[in-house]
Design a protein around this motif. Structure first.
Motif, PDB file in Angstrom:
ATOM      1  N   LEU A   1       0.831  -1.212   0.000  1.00  0.00           N
ATOM      2  CA  LEU A   1       0.000   0.000   0.000  1.00  0.00           C
ATOM      3  C   LEU A   1       0.861   1.255   0.000  1.00  0.00           C
TER       4      LEU A   1
ATOM      5  N   HIS B   1       2.190   2.137  -3.449  1.00  0.00           N
ATOM      6  CA  HIS B   1       1.235   2.421  -4.510  1.00  0.00           C
ATOM      7  C   HIS B   1       1.205   3.921  -4.802  1.00  0.00           C
TER       8      HIS B   1
ATOM      9  N   ALA C   1      -1.068   6.266  -2.731  1.00  0.00           N
ATOM     10  CA  ALA C   1      -0.846   6.463  -1.296  1.00  0.00           C
ATOM     11  C   ALA C   1      -0.585   7.942  -1.001  1.00  0.00           C
TER      12      ALA C   1
ATOM     13  N   LEU D   1      -7.634   3.744   5.199  1.00  0.00           N
ATOM     14  CA  LEU D   1      -7.884   3.774   3.757  1.00  0.00           C
ATOM     15  C   LEU D   1      -8.912   4.845   3.422  1.00  0.00           C
TER      16      LEU D   1
ATOM     17  N   ALA E   1      -4.226   4.013   0.648  1.00  0.00           N
ATOM     18  CA  ALA E   1      -3.702   4.145   1.997  1.00  0.00           C
ATOM     19  C   ALA E   1      -3.344   5.600   2.313  1.00  0.00           C
TER      20      ALA E   1
END
Length: 316
Positions: free
Chosen positions: A35, A38, A41, A83, A88
């Protein structure tokens, strides 16, 4: 929309939850790493009572990409807040040296959170996540060593726990309960002033709940200690997270049984009774003497506003 319009009655700052805390992911280190890596994020970067924000044409942006946060000098250790839309959101700290370097830049600022919240610069629906980031970052900065044996502890569980490698003690973030209350006597309410308040501002009395003390007892004790007023009929209204550094404001009301004020000058600069007309003018910032109530981003405003509103709707 003004900053006052951002916090309608019953909705102070820091209470709107738009994050899924996703606590089940905190123990999954691999998932958290995925996460974090990514491109969707995001992170809030906290420095003491301030945020690192990106300066843009439409205004400051507090929610940064992780690349932006790291480029600005944020510490690499991230706290998983939860989230938002499947992406995230993390909390990150930054050193004093790194924050100082940012002061010379025009594209980034280190701005005090309370001021931004009161001015409506940060969207109200982000303030709960920001409060979480601020409280958690502060906790890690203050609790880097085991309170049991003094060994340097390690961040685990996505930042929601610290483990001692020596004595195996587990440490968890804490929240300090604080009672804040509006005391009334007929058509009057009791408000106080602290020395650090802005000129002309009055607010509800407040204090920490002590060990093995009920909320009701804390309300009665704090009111008596600070003002000499005895009270009864303590009722609960609502709570507000307060990230200074990490408290939970427990809003209550109570009825006074006497009206002779004896101010504890070590706690308050002054305390006095206000009638409902004065209180209404103070909330509207229309008092002829320039007196004002608390800002709508604070629960104290909503305690006072609820009383004024209820009083104005009484029959006859």
């Amino acid at each position: 929309m003004s900053a006052f319009d951002s916090f309608p009655l019953g909705q102070p700052a820091f209470i709107t939850h738009i994050l899924d805390r996703a606590a089940h992911l905190r123990a999954d280190e691999q998932k958290l790493l995925t996460l974090e890596g990514h491109r969707d994020a995001r992170a809030y970067v906290v420095y003491r009572d301030s945020l690192v924000v990106k300066q843009e044409a439409r205004g400051p942006r507090a929610l940064l990409t992780l690349d932006e946060a790291l480029t600005f000098g944020a510490n690499p250790g991230t706290i998983f807040l939860g989230l938002r839309g499947g992406a995230a959101v993390f909390g990150m700290g930054i050193s004093a040296a790194a924050a100082e370097k940012l002061l010379t830049r025009s594209d980034v600022a280190v701005t005090e959170l309370r001021g931004m919240a009161m001015q409506g610069v940060v969207p109200p629906d982000q303030l709960s996540a920001i409060a979480t980031a601020k409280s958690m970052v502060t906790w890690h900065q203050r609790h880097g060593f085991c309170a049991n044996c003094g060994t340097r502890s390690a961040m685990t569980q996505g930042g929601w726990k610290r483990d001692c490698p020596n004595c195996k003690t587990e440490h968890f973030p804490r929240t300090d309960p604080v009672v804040i209350m509006l005391v009334t006597s007929g058509d009057k309410c009791l408000l106080g002033r602290q020395k650090q308040f802005p000129h002309g501002m009055w607010s509800c009395l407040a204090g920490f709940v002590e060990v093995a003390e009920t909320i009701e007892d804390a309300v009665r004790r704090e009111i008596f200690e600070e003002s000499g007023i005895r009270c009864t009929d303590v009722t609960y209204y609502m709570t507000q997270p307060w990230p200074y550094p990490s408290s939970l404001m427990i809003g209550c009301s109570a009825r006074a049984t006497n009206e002779d004020i004896v101010v504890d000058r070590t706690e308050l600069e002054d305390a006095r009774w206000f009638d409902r007309d004065e209180a209404t003018l103070m909330l509207k910032r229309q008092h002829p003497d320039g007196l004002a109530g608390p800002h709508p981003f604070a629960i104290a405003h909503h305690l006072l506003g609820r009383w004024v509103h209820a009083s104005s709707n009484l029959p006859g």
